[in-house]
Design a protein around this motif. Sequence first.
Motif, mmCIF file in Angstrom:
data_model
loop_
_atom_site.group_PDB
_atom_site.id
_atom_site.type_symbol
_atom_site.label_atom_id
_atom_site.label_comp_id
_atom_site.label_asym_id
_atom_site.label_seq_id
_atom_site.Cartn_x
_atom_site.Cartn_y
_atom_site.Cartn_z
ATOM 1 N N ILE A 87 8.778 97.665 28.769
ATOM 2 C CA ILE A 87 8.043 97.562 27.371
ATOM 3 C C ILE A 87 6.657 97.352 27.886
ATOM 4 O O ILE A 87 5.554 97.969 27.375
ATOM 5 C CB ILE A 87 8.420 96.311 26.651
ATOM 6 C CG1 ILE A 87 10.009 96.543 26.110
ATOM 7 C CG2 ILE A 87 7.532 96.054 25.541
ATOM 8 C CD1 ILE A 87 10.006 97.723 24.974
ATOM 9 N N TRP A 88 6.378 96.501 28.920
ATOM 10 C CA TRP A 88 4.790 96.444 29.500
ATOM 11 C C TRP A 88 4.273 97.566 29.947
ATOM 12 O O TRP A 88 3.127 98.056 29.479
ATOM 13 C CB TRP A 88 4.826 95.224 30.532
ATOM 14 C CG TRP A 88 3.472 94.909 31.201
ATOM 15 C CD1 TRP A 88 2.632 94.269 30.376
ATOM 16 C CD2 TRP A 88 2.855 95.527 32.010
ATOM 17 N NE1 TRP A 88 1.265 93.940 31.090
ATOM 18 C CE2 TRP A 88 1.340 95.330 32.151
ATOM 19 C CE3 TRP A 88 2.997 96.770 32.963
ATOM 20 C CZ2 TRP A 88 0.301 95.710 32.916
ATOM 21 C CZ3 TRP A 88 1.923 97.263 33.482
ATOM 22 C CH2 TRP A 88 0.809 96.823 33.795
ATOM 23 N N VAL A 89 4.997 98.645 30.733
ATOM 24 C CA VAL A 89 4.525 99.861 31.094
ATOM 25 C C VAL A 89 4.021 100.629 29.838
ATOM 26 O O VAL A 89 3.265 101.355 29.642
ATOM 27 C CB VAL A 89 5.590 100.491 32.084
ATOM 28 C CG1 VAL A 89 5.124 101.894 32.333
ATOM 29 C CG2 VAL A 89 5.731 99.939 33.417
ATOM 30 N N ALA A 90 5.047 100.695 28.683
ATOM 31 C CA ALA A 90 4.810 101.543 27.741
ATOM 32 C C ALA A 90 3.575 100.895 26.871
ATOM 33 O O ALA A 90 2.742 101.755 26.440
ATOM 34 C CB ALA A 90 6.052 101.426 26.778
ATOM 35 N N ALA A 91 3.537 99.560 26.782
ATOM 36 C CA ALA A 91 2.161 99.064 26.363
ATOM 37 C C ALA A 91 0.882 99.643 27.253
ATOM 38 O O ALA A 91 -0.037 99.625 26.501
ATOM 39 C CB ALA A 91 2.402 97.464 26.053
ATOM 40 N N ALA A 92 1.137 99.353 28.398
ATOM 41 C CA ALA A 92 -0.066 99.853 28.964
ATOM 42 C C ALA A 92 -0.325 101.363 28.917
ATOM 43 O O ALA A 92 -1.678 101.696 28.543
ATOM 44 C CB ALA A 92 0.235 99.751 30.728
ATOM 45 N N PHE A 93 0.369 102.207 28.726
ATOM 46 C CA PHE A 93 0.107 103.522 28.367
ATOM 47 C C PHE A 93 -0.486 103.755 27.029
ATOM 48 O O PHE A 93 -1.489 104.623 26.958
ATOM 49 C CB PHE A 93 1.622 104.479 28.352
ATOM 50 C CG PHE A 93 1.828 105.068 29.849
ATOM 51 C CD1 PHE A 93 2.138 104.191 30.986
ATOM 52 C CD2 PHE A 93 2.255 106.368 30.019
ATOM 53 C CE1 PHE A 93 2.485 104.457 32.242
ATOM 54 C CE2 PHE A 93 2.480 106.759 31.141
ATOM 55 C CZ PHE A 93 2.765 105.902 32.081
ATOM 56 N N TYR A 94 -0.061 102.863 26.056
ATOM 57 C CA TYR A 94 -0.978 103.013 24.870
ATOM 58 C C TYR A 94 -2.064 102.187 24.837
ATOM 59 O O TYR A 94 -2.608 102.017 23.598
ATOM 60 C CB TYR A 94 0.206 102.402 23.811
ATOM 61 C CG TYR A 94 1.359 103.509 23.413
ATOM 62 C CD1 TYR A 94 0.874 104.545 22.576
ATOM 63 C CD2 TYR A 94 2.589 103.556 24.054
ATOM 64 C CE1 TYR A 94 1.734 105.760 22.052
ATOM 65 C CE2 TYR A 94 3.396 104.643 23.727
ATOM 66 C CZ TYR A 94 3.117 105.628 22.695
ATOM 67 O OH TYR A 94 3.728 106.424 22.599
ATOM 68 N N GLY A 95 -2.510 101.679 25.922
ATOM 69 C CA GLY A 95 -3.656 100.875 25.774
ATOM 70 C C GLY A 95 -3.573 99.341 25.331
ATOM 71 O O GLY A 95 -4.704 98.878 24.871
ATOM 72 N N GLN A 96 -2.270 99.028 25.130
ATOM 73 C CA GLN A 96 -2.509 97.687 24.680
ATOM 74 C C GLN A 96 -1.751 96.657 25.583
ATOM 75 O O GLN A 96 -1.658 95.622 25.239
ATOM 76 C CB GLN A 96 -1.058 97.672 23.541
ATOM 77 C CG GLN A 96 -1.501 98.477 22.206
ATOM 78 C CD GLN A 96 -0.327 98.729 21.487
ATOM 79 O OE1 GLN A 96 0.768 98.532 21.501
ATOM 80 N NE2 GLN A 96 -1.112 98.904 20.338
ATOM 81 N N ALA A 97 -1.854 96.974 26.972
ATOM 82 C CA ALA A 97 -1.676 95.914 28.057
ATOM 83 C C ALA A 97 -2.789 96.167 29.273
ATOM 84 O O ALA A 97 -2.983 97.516 29.075
ATOM 85 C CB ALA A 97 -0.460 95.897 28.565
ATOM 86 N N LYS A 98 -2.993 95.386 29.690
ATOM 87 C CA LYS A 98 -4.164 95.572 31.011
ATOM 88 C C LYS A 98 -3.716 95.463 32.274
ATOM 89 O O LYS A 98 -3.306 94.275 32.728
ATOM 90 C CB LYS A 98 -5.236 94.588 30.689
ATOM 91 C CG LYS A 98 -6.542 95.280 31.486
ATOM 92 C CD LYS A 98 -7.555 94.115 31.473
ATOM 93 C CE LYS A 98 -9.042 94.527 32.326
ATOM 94 N NZ LYS A 98 -9.956 93.851 31.872
ATOM 95 N N PRO A 99 -3.498 96.378 32.916
ATOM 96 C CA PRO A 99 -3.048 96.877 34.276
ATOM 97 C C PRO A 99 -4.332 95.948 35.275
ATOM 98 O O PRO A 99 -5.464 96.115 35.012
ATOM 99 C CB PRO A 99 -2.918 97.957 34.756
ATOM 100 C CG PRO A 99 -2.924 98.827 33.498
ATOM 101 C CD PRO A 99 -3.654 97.916 32.540
#
Length: 153
Positions: free
Chosen positions: A38-50
């Motif tokens: 879920i975190w990875v998908a959120a990062a792809f959508y710009g909704q989590a910051k790696p």
Amino acid sequence: MSSAFSSFSAVSDKLFQAKAQKGLTFDDIAKAIGRDEIWVAAAFYGQAKPDAEELAKLSEVLGLSPLQNDVSAQWWPMRGDLGPMPPTDPVIYRLYEGVMVYGHAIKAIIHEKFGDGIMSMINCKVTVEKKPDPAGDRVVLTFDGKYLPYSKW
């Protein structure tokens, strides 16, 4: 991407293209970089910051030039961008509908069990599981969020 995602960055486009070219799932990528899907998908959508280390791992797994070159230190995630409201995507609309139908009941149960407060979405663990069922497979969606009493927010 559809018009609902027109505000997404070029980095998101690059991530999705590399994911498709490699034939990877979000879970494959998550296992490779030490995060959940879920975190990875959120990062792809710009909704989590790696962070820098996660960007380096993503670059390696996806076979991209270092993503640190594409993501400035001033970049911040765009959380909560679902597109039009109410949502028009059937899956997102059904989640939205679930909150509209059960939101007050869930709120009442949270208050009965915990008191006046909220379930935080900060550091919330979200999982999606497939559960076989004779009447048709079931989606098990879990939000594992920290309870915060009213006095803490």
